[in-house]
Design an enzyme around this catalytic site. Structure first.
Site, short mmCIF file in Angstrom:
data_model
loop_
_atom_site.label_atom_id
_atom_site.label_comp_id
_atom_site.label_asym_id
_atom_site.label_seq_id
_atom_site.Cartn_x
_atom_site.Cartn_y
_atom_site.Cartn_z
N LYS A 1 -3.04 1.23 3.94
CA LYS A 1 -3.86 0.13 4.10
C LYS A 1 -4.36 0.09 5.62
O LYS A 1 -5.46 -0.07 6.04
CB LYS A 1 -3.18 -1.46 4.00
CG LYS A 1 -3.04 -1.62 2.61
CD LYS A 1 -2.40 -2.99 2.46
CE LYS A 1 -2.53 -3.50 0.87
NZ LYS A 1 -2.12 -4.98 0.60
N GLY B 1 0.67 -1.17 0.01
CA GLY B 1 0.13 -0.01 0.04
C GLY B 1 0.82 1.29 0.15
O GLY B 1 0.26 2.33 0.08
N ASP C 1 -9.21 -7.03 1.00
CA ASP C 1 -8.09 -7.60 1.46
C ASP C 1 -8.08 -7.72 2.82
O ASP C 1 -7.46 -6.52 3.58
CB ASP C 1 -6.94 -6.35 1.33
CG ASP C 1 -5.44 -6.96 1.36
OD1 ASP C 1 -5.38 -7.84 1.71
OD2 ASP C 1 -4.58 -6.10 1.17
#
Length: 509
Positions: free
Chosen positions: A292, A172, A260
């Site tokens: 993230k 990320g 995710d």
């Protein structure tokens, strides 16, 4: 039926093509999206049926197979195969129970993952499993069962050494190429670090994409093992090693859906590391407004889940929470990131300080996995290895062993087309959106076009005047450049404000 290779990449799904006027298609069990079994020479695969009306694709007496399906059977055009309706995968009952929200046991996950690795699930069924695990969330015992089943779905490497180290980031953060610095540092220290990395799926570059600028990354397992024995490390693509192959299939549906979940992330990462033979792992969890993980409580929950599963699987884990407020380094895209890595290794004054410092700290934590190294001494050892040129020498040896591409970081081959993003007014860089800057780099062509991407000239806290260049975008094709320019015009990913607007940093180093 005679088989025909249909040159369509169906991305880890076996697809069969039947002509609408084919007599087999009219039979029960051969309708569109039904599954069939294809057999030849003692081998078999399951495939999802697609129907075509164009005889130039598949004629009435032919069975077309997608690239993945054709390769699995090792066929030649025109060979005769036998087709029949497929039996339902053995794990379908367990899948339905998970869809209903039930908790599954070890044998259930073993059955499901075995069917996934065997390509017995269609994309629809894979999506149902991914969404069911995401919506109902897996408890920590289920995450362990899933991780363990994913390891069992492929081969498991054994390096016959008590200490095999690795470093991984949950992702990320654009430009975060610390692995390409950590591996030569710890390998130069004498630790075994066989780094098998992934290619980008939704990011502007994966470690394998960036390393491919410098050397070959698609290596047979025998050559990979020889390089690791000779040089104590490697930086290769993991796709050739068949490590936790069910994970690769699941990723093919998770990423397009932008799913995710914590449980699936833990299972994906830990299964790959254990299958690769790692005994000790340093895990990087960045925190930031567009990372993230966006808060310390969320990071701590994820840390505890990683630690529980790693302990159950016999993996020594050191979780490090790092600064994820902005990209790491200056370059985003394979060539630009390779340039940054080589500048750090050569102790070039143009090297990005943040990339150097983060890599040293992560390498230091790995070095401290050695029981002969006192806690707190790892950073100094890593810094000495880098400053002395030993890390550069080790990286050059690994590059030569993998097959050098003769990359010149002083004259990198960037995309021939470019534009600049300018500061709209004076102030301080108070925010950089990781997701948007990565999207701009992707639209510019990265990683497929190695020289495409974004080169950052300003980072958080930097003062800017109106019209100052924030970053340059490079592309190889006019259409890519225009797509990136349009995205940049909607949002250039930078927020200009006052110094007090810069978000706080949460780090554990």
């Amino acid at each position: 039926m005679a088989v025909r290779r249909v040159a369509i990449d169906t991305w880890r799904e076996n697809v069969a093509y039947l002509h609408r006027d084919c007599s087999v298609y009219r039979a029960e069990g051969f309708q569109a999206l039904s599954k069939i079994e294809v057999r030849v020479n003692g081998q078999h695969i399951l495939a999802t049926v697609n129907v075509v009306d164009d005889a130039s694709i598949v004629e009435c007496n032919e069975l077309g197979l997608s690239e993945d399906a054709f390769a699995q059977l090792g066929l030649e055009n025109g060979q005769t195969v036998t087709v029949s309706p497929a039996e339902q995968p053995a794990s379908m009952g367990a899948l339905f129970r998970k869809i209903d929200g039930e908790r599954l046991g070890r044998e259930d996950f073993l059955a499901i993952v075995n069917d996934i690795a065997g390509h017995h699930y269609s994309k629809i069924e894979l999506t149902a499993f991914v969404v069911a695990c995401n919506r109902g969330e897996l408890d920590r015992e289920e995450v362990f069962f899933l991780s363990d089943a994913m390891v069992a779905s492929g081969q498991r490497l054994d390096w016959h050494e008590p200490l095999v180290v690795d470093k991984h980031c949950i992702g990320g953060i654009p430009g975060n190429r610390t692995s390409m610095l950590v591996v030569p540092i710890v390998a130069a220290h004498g630790m075994l670090c066989p780094k098998t990395s992934s290619r980008a799926i939704t990011s502007p570059a994966g470690t394998a994409d960036t390393m491919e600028v410098l050397a070959n990354v698609e290596l047979p397992l025998e050559q990979l093992s020889e390089i690791v024995r000779d040089h104590r490390g490697c930086l290769a693509w993991g796709g050739t090693a068949q490590l936790a192959p069910a994970d690769d299939v699941l990723i093919s549906v998770e990423r397009p859906l932008s799913i995710d979940s914590p449980g699936q992330m833990v299972a994906s990462i830990l299964s790959k590391k254990i299958a690769a033979g790692s005994t000790h792992l340093v895990l990087d969890i960045p925190i930031g407004p567009s990372a993230k993980v966006r808060s310390m409580p969320e990071a701590q929950r994820l840390r505890r889940l990683f630690e529980y599963v790693a302990h159950r699987m016999g993996l020594s884990l050191d979780v490090v929470i790092t600064d994820g407020r902005q990209p790491v380094g200056n370059g985003i895209g394979p060539v630009l990131e390779a340039r940054d890595v080589m500048r750090v290794l050569e102790n070039d004054p143009r090297a990005p300080i943040d990339l150097r410092q983060k890599a040293l700290r992560l390498a230091g934590r790995l070095i401290e996995c050695n029981p002969d190294v006192r806690g707190g001494d790892g950073y100094g050892i890593a810094r000495d290895i880098l400053d002395s040129g030993r890390a550069l020498a080790r990286m050059q040896a690994i590059i030569a062993a993998q097959g050098s591409k003769n990359f010149d970081h002083n004259n990198p081959q960037l995309g021939s087309l470019s534009f600049e993003a300018l500061a709209p007014f004076a102030g301080v860089v108070a925010g950089i959106d990781n997701l948007q800057i990565a999207r701009i780099a992707r639209l510019a062509g990265a990683p497929k076009v190695q020289g495409a991407g974004v080169d950052l000239l300003r980072k958080l806290g930097d003062a800017v005047e109106q019209g100052d260049v924030l970053y340059r975008v490079y592309a190889g094709y006019g259409a890519d450049l225009e797509f990136a320019r349009q995205a940049c015009s909607r949002s250039n990913a930078y927020r200009i404000g006052a110094i007090g607007d810069v978000p706080r940093v949460f780090v554990e180093f």
